[in-house]
Structure formats: C-alpha cells, structure tokens
Scaffold this motif. Structure first.
Motif, mmCIF file in Angstrom:
data_model
loop_
_atom_site.group_PDB
_atom_site.id
_atom_site.type_symbol
_atom_site.label_atom_id
_atom_site.label_comp_id
_atom_site.label_asym_id
_atom_site.label_seq_id
_atom_site.Cartn_x
_atom_site.Cartn_y
_atom_site.Cartn_z
ATOM 1 N N THR A 24 -0.122 67.150 39.563
ATOM 2 C CA THR A 24 0.165 67.625 38.195
ATOM 3 C C THR A 24 0.550 69.105 38.128
ATOM 4 O O THR A 24 1.015 69.572 37.095
ATOM 5 N N SER A 385 11.238 70.306 29.325
ATOM 6 C CA SER A 385 10.302 69.182 29.267
ATOM 7 C C SER A 385 9.331 69.326 30.442
ATOM 8 O O SER A 385 9.656 69.924 31.469
ATOM 9 N N LYS A 386 8.134 68.767 30.266
ATOM 10 C CA LYS A 386 7.113 68.835 31.316
ATOM 11 C C LYS A 386 7.668 68.252 32.620
ATOM 12 O O LYS A 386 7.438 68.778 33.708
ATOM 13 N N GLU A 387 8.433 67.196 32.466
ATOM 14 C CA GLU A 387 9.001 66.501 33.632
ATOM 15 C C GLU A 387 9.924 67.431 34.426
ATOM 16 O O GLU A 387 9.848 67.530 35.649
ATOM 17 N N ASP A 388 10.795 68.154 33.704
ATOM 18 C CA ASP A 388 11.733 69.053 34.379
ATOM 19 C C ASP A 388 11.030 70.273 34.979
ATOM 20 O O ASP A 388 11.391 70.732 36.059
ATOM 21 N N LEU A 390 7.961 70.301 36.072
ATOM 22 C CA LEU A 390 7.289 69.794 37.273
ATOM 23 C C LEU A 390 8.264 69.674 38.441
ATOM 24 O O LEU A 390 7.963 70.096 39.559
ATOM 25 N N LYS A 391 9.434 69.121 38.155
ATOM 26 C CA LYS A 391 10.430 68.900 39.212
ATOM 27 C C LYS A 391 10.854 70.239 39.840
ATOM 28 O O LYS A 391 10.899 70.395 41.059
ATOM 29 N N GLU A 394 7.881 71.935 41.658
ATOM 30 C CA GLU A 394 7.586 71.218 42.917
ATOM 31 C C GLU A 394 8.552 71.677 44.010
ATOM 32 O O GLU A 394 8.171 71.860 45.169
#
Length: 408
Positions: A24, A385-388, A390-391, A394
């Motif tokens: 996360t 966005s949280k998804e982007d 994170l990506k 990472e």
C-alpha cells in the motif's frame, strides 16, 4: 572534538528514507524493528562498514550516512546502494520497503505520525511540545545533508561565503516534493516551503533560511547562536537542547566538529542521483572558494534577503525559475538573465571534468529532463488518483532498489 580537516579534504553525506508497507506504500513506523533485526538488540546507531544507520525524529524514517568523514565520493553511490538493498532485504520479512523522495505523496501527518520512542526521546518530546511535530514539515520530510569541513576561521570565511551563495540554487537541481496528501501543491520543493515556517514559534531558529553574512566563529555566536539560546530558554527549562542542533538555517555551522552542514537538498530516487548532485554542489563550491568567477569580497557582500528572494522562487518553480538579478548571475560569470536549469548547465560545464563519468551521466539526465519533482509530475500527467500515485511511487521504490534514475 575529533580530528580537524582542511577545505574539501573529506566529506560527510547523510540520506533519509521513509519505511512504507510493500503493497500500500502507507508509512510504517518500524525503524526500531529494522535496527533490532540488523543488530540483534535495539540500538539507535549501527556501524555497517563504510556506512552507518541511525533513527530519526519519527519512527518511519531511517538515516544512512558515511561512517565518519570520507575522501572518496566516487564509491559512495555503491556503498549507499548496498545498504539500501540490505535494508530492503530485512524489511521484506516485515512486508515493508524503503521509499525515496523528500515527501510521501499521501501520508496524513495527523494520523500517521509516531515519534521515536527510544533513546534521545526526551529531546524529541520537547520539540513536539514546542512545535507540534505532527505537521508535514516535521514528519514528512526526507533530505540529503552535505557536511564540509573547515580548519580555522580563515577557511570558515571562504566556505561560508561560497555556501551562502549557492543555497538559493539548490531546489533548481534537486526539488523532489511536488505532491502532498494526494494533490499537487504548486511547489516543486514543498519540503522547503514547510522548512521555512515549521519553527515559526521561535523564528530565531530558522531565520531567513539563508544564514546571515557572518564569517568568524565569534560573529556567528553573537549573531546566530546567542539569539537562539535566548529565545529557547523559556521552553527548554531542563537545558536539553544544544544550540548546534537548534540552528535550523539552510546551512548550519557546526563549530563542535568544524564543519558546515548543507540541509536544503531534497533526497532523490536513488543514491546515484544523490551523490551526483552532492558532487556537483561540492565542485561548484570549490570553484567559488578558489575565486574563479567572483572574489571572496564580492561573495561576502551578499545579504540574506536578496538570496532568500531567489531561493523562494526556486521553491515554487525549481529549475524553471527565472533569475533576473544580474549581480547574482555575475557571481558565476553569467552576463544575462537565465533560468536555474541554464545556470546549472553552465556550472556543470565548468566543473564536469572533475566529476566521474557515472555521476556526469546522472547529472545530464537531471539537467535535460528536469528535477525529480518535474519528472514525477510529468509521469502523473495531472492524474492524482491513488492508483496512479501508487504506480509512480512504486517505480520510484524500484529505482531506489536498483540504483537507477527515474525517467518519465
């Protein structure tokens, strides 16, 4: 006090990283567990060959640093990287990893901050009482520190003059904190925007970030240390705090170990980028100290206010900052307005023969593709966005693990 060194004879570099959950990327206050697993018992400092590990104010930040002064910058990137890999190997068993950059992109400091609870904790508790260390400026700031020695007042004068001159340019080379709490902040170097005011309760501590133009130990004590000690006295009733640590300017003079510590460098995505940046800053300082582009007297004449004005723009605009102060540009042998990116390119061209090929390549990436803040923003393309997030972060964690620069 240990051995004294002459100008540029040795260096001390410190790097700070966040510990986060692997899946996360949420900040994880387990630095004590990391140090315990490495050492067998809990300790706040570990010597690991060329590199030492230590805790910081908050329990999710670890510092790795040169284990004493070193004369060799060229091997440092590899030494730091080996320690990063070792830490990540230990953290893997705790489902955690290290995360680079100067600010976590979605940490909530009010709910996610845990102060270090072990050795030295009474000092941290006092800081927390005075300043409330739960803000971003305390618990979400990772930096690189460069320590440079001076032997006596004469060397201090030259080094302090040069350091003051270069401080405003630093965000134009290494800003890496464009996002907080999932949003673009409008500052390429948000860490430094907080740095300016996170000790507003006692303004004597940070001053104008740029240190006053004082060039002897005696004047430094009178102008900087004494007002700090006077201001802190009502808060520090048990005399816990040392004036060397209380001084929070962008470069602090440590007369206890005859060194100046530069604190305005945002940590990058990997040690290779960090040490390349440190090397360039050091080579430009050598050039200033040798008076190649401006005299010592000209450098000493600069007051903190015009330097702070340039720094302030750089905190917002990073390498895109337009420098319109021609007197300032002339310190570096430039005769017309330019951006910080152009100025750093000019400085790099002047000193690059002194920089090893590996660091030259890293600096060429930074000077052509922009600061890490710019590369992060370009990678996200306004999608927060949280998804982007994170990506992208990472990928930055992978850059750290592999000692590779991030390109968008």
């Amino acid at each position: 006090m240990g051995k004294k060194y002459h100008l540029f004879e040795v260096f001390g570099i410190e790097l700070e990283y966040m510990v986060v959950q692997k899946s996360t990327l949420k900040v994880t206050p387990i630095v004590d567990a990391l140090l315990t697993k490495k050492n067998g018992t809990l300790t706040s400092d570990i010597e690991n060959g060329e590199i030492a590990w230590s805790n910081e104010l908050v329990a999710h930040v670890i510092e790795i640093k040169t284990n004493g002064p070193t004369a060799n910058l060229n091997d440092l990137s590899n030494h730091f990287h080996k320690n990063v890999v070792e830490m990540n190997t230990i953290l893997q068993s705790l489902n955690a990893q290290l995360l680079p950059t100067a600010a976590h992109p979605f940490m909530n400091p009010n709910t996610d901050t845990q102060l270090w609870k072990h050795s030295y904790s009474e000092v941290y508790e006092l800081y927390n009482r005075i300043f409330n260390c739960k803000g971003h400026g305390w618990s979400n700031v990772q930096s690189t520190h460069i320590n440079l020695p001076f032997y006596n007042d004469e060397e201090f004068e030259k080094l302090h003059a040069a350091v003051r001159i270069i401080l405003p340019l630093i965000p134009g080379l290494c800003a890496s904190s464009p996002i907080l709490e999932g949003k673009k902040t409008g500052f390429k170097d948000t860490r430094l925007e907080y740095y300016k005011t996170n000790q507003k309760e006692i303004p004597e501590m940070t001053g104008k970030v740029i240190p006053e133009n004082v060039f002897t130990k005696k004047d430094y004590y009178t102008t900087i240390f004494e007002p700090i000690q006077k201001a802190i006295k009502p808060f520090d009733t048990n005399n816990l705090l040392d004036h060397h640590f209380l001084n929070s300017r962008g470069a602090i003079s440590r007369f206890d170990r005859n060194a100046i510590e530069i604190r305005l460098v945002d940590i990058q995505e990997c040690p290779k980028a960090d040490i390349a940046i440190c090397t360039l800053i050091i080579e430009v300082l050598k050039m200033l100290v040798s008076e190649k582009t401006s005299t010592l007297e000209t450098q000493k004449n600069w007051d903190k206010e015009p330097l702070f004005a340039i720094l302030n723009n750089a905190i917002i605009n990073g390498e895109n900052t337009e420098i319109l102060n021609l007197d300032y540009l002339q310190l570096f042998g430039i005769k017309e307005n330019c951006t910080m990116q152009q100025l750093w390119q000019h400085l790099f061209n002047l000193v690059k023969n002194e920089i090893c090929l590996e660091y030259q390549k890293a600096l060429e990436t930074i000077l052509t593709q922009g600061t890490l803040a710019t590369r992060i923003s370009n990678a996200l393309q306004d999608d927060f966005s949280k998804e982007d997030l994170l990506k992208t972060y990472e990928k930055l964690a992978n850059c750290l693990q592999n000692n590779e620069l991030f390109t968008s």
